[in-house]
Design an enzyme around this catalytic site. Structure first.
Site: not given
Length: 420
Positions: A48-49, A97, A107, A112-113, A118, A188-189, A191
């Site tokens: 994952t990221c 783990h 996380s 976080e879901p 994942q 249009a940033g 965030m």
């Protein structure tokens, strides 16, 4: 034993995690190579990221080194460079783990879901590649079940902790539901776009105001399934909208008190619905005086972060309950796993006992001569009952012995005593 080798946001910077990532389209090939090149009986890769982890069932003193070697070799990295960022876990530590990762306790944002989905996908990919066996499948079932319990039985997933999610949460509190609400984006940033995507997914309708680069506004509007409008139409759009997200990066105020007062005056005929303004620009886009107007709710970046931090504190409180639940589930899994270690010995003990019973029964039958079917059944039942009663105490002891710290020594002693 179960082995985990990997890196995460806690141990390695983003460039390292990127370099060690496994692309989805190459995952099946990587799984097959992992098993073939390391001799692992089973394998799974979670990429994952924020983490890259290799899970394997592999025995032997060199198991962890073999998995770590594959990770560096596959990506063409110097093993010495990776020593400081890679974590290496085996047996109970690896299992604990795995449970913690699935439950989002490892996380970057606790609770976080996304990680649960994942992890599911990673196990599914291993199953499709044919590298998932009974041990890792059991780990999958138990850890995912524990993660679901964490989410349903604790408040670890409640309360938004990112600025974009906080914006959606606050909008729901103001409007009840976001479906069919008009969302106006000023700027249009990244965030701004992220917050708008969350609102649109919840049913909002987006309009993007264009500034110096109208084309960029049009592209974002198309991506959100909305429309673009020129900046000159600000007051008209404010009169129609329910939620405003502003993040232009302009050097001064973009939305003035007079702009909002004009919009409020135009909205009275529509029952003066609330107007929610989210100012995520630095310096601020919206005149702070706007927040004092009746029916107007104004939150700037500091307000949103304060809500996010308060929510995070609540999540961390719930994390203690989640830790307790996960620890209990891990202990149960470890007990189950240890009980499995006695199965081969129990099977061998029963096979040997049945072999002796059958041999002695045949000798008796030869001495007795022909027997009636009833006598045959009676002998079978009597000798089977004797064997079952004799095997019951050692069976119970074996199941208890595998839970002890010296289980290998006890199992070895039992084998010698029973001649197995």
């Amino acid at each position: 034993m179960i082995v985990v080798v990997g890196v995460s946001h806690r141990t390695a910077p983003l460039p390292v995690r990127e370099a060690l990532a496994f692309p989805k389209e190459r995952l099946a090939e990587a799984l097959l190579r992992l098993r073939a090149e390391t001799g692992a009986g089973e394998a799974m890769i979670l990429s994952t990221c924020n983490r890259v982890e290799l899970y394997a069932r592999q025995d032997g003193p060199e198991a962890v080194a073999a998995i770590e070697g594959f990770l560096s070799r596959y990506h063409g990295r110097d093993a010495r460079e990776m020593e400081a960022v890679v974590y290496r876990l085996a047996d109970a530590e690896a299992i604990r783990h795995a449970f913690r990762v699935a439950a989002s306790l490892e996380s970057m944002v606790i609770g976080e879901p996304q990680i649960l989905g994942q992890v599911k996908q990673a196990y599914q990919a291993a199953e499709e590649a044919g590298t998932l066996g009974s041990t890792l499948n059991a780990l999958r079932n138990r850890s995912l079940a524990a993660a679901k319990r964490v989410r349903t039985e604790t408040g670890i997933g409640r309360n938004a902790v990112s600025v974009s999610y906080v914006a959606v949460e606050l909008a729901r509190k103001i409007f009840g539901e976001i479906k069919d609400k008009n969302v106006l984006l000023v700027g249009a940033g990244k965030m701004t776009e992220l917050a708008a995507k969350h609102l649109v997914r919840s049913g909002g309708r987006a309009t993007v105001l264009g500034g110096r680069t109208f084309e960029k506004a049009a592209e974002l509007a198309a991506a959100l399934g909305g429309k673009a409008a020129p900046f000159e139409s600000l007051r008209d759009e404010l009169a129609r909208t329910d939620i405003v997200i502003s993040g232009t990066g302009a050097p001064g105020i973009v939305i003035h008190e007079a702009d909002v007062e004009s919009a409020r005056a135009a909205r009275r005929g529509r029952h003066a619905r609330p107007l929610f303004l989210i100012d995520i620009a630095v310096p601020r886009d919206v005149d702070p005086a706007v927040g004092k107007l009746s029916g107007v709710f104004l939150y700037d970046l500091d307000d949103l972060k304060a809500v996010a931090e308060a929510n995070l504190r609540e999540r961390l409180k719930e994390a203690a309950a989640a830790e307790t639940l996960v620890d209990r589930e891990v202990r149960e899994f470890l007990d189950w796993q240890k009980a499995r270690e006695a199965v081969p010995l129990l099977s061998e003990l029963r096979r040997r006992a049945e072999e002796i019973r059958r041999t002695e029964l045949d000798k008796v039958k030869k001495r007795l001569g022909p027997l009636t079917p009833e006598q045959e059944d009676a002998l079978e039942a009597a000798t089977s009952a004797i064997v079952n009663k004799l095997l019951h105490p050692p069976t119970v002891h074996l199941k208890e012995a595998v839970r002890e710290a010296d289980a290998p020594e006890q199992l070895s002693l039992i084998r010698k005593l029973l001649g197995l």
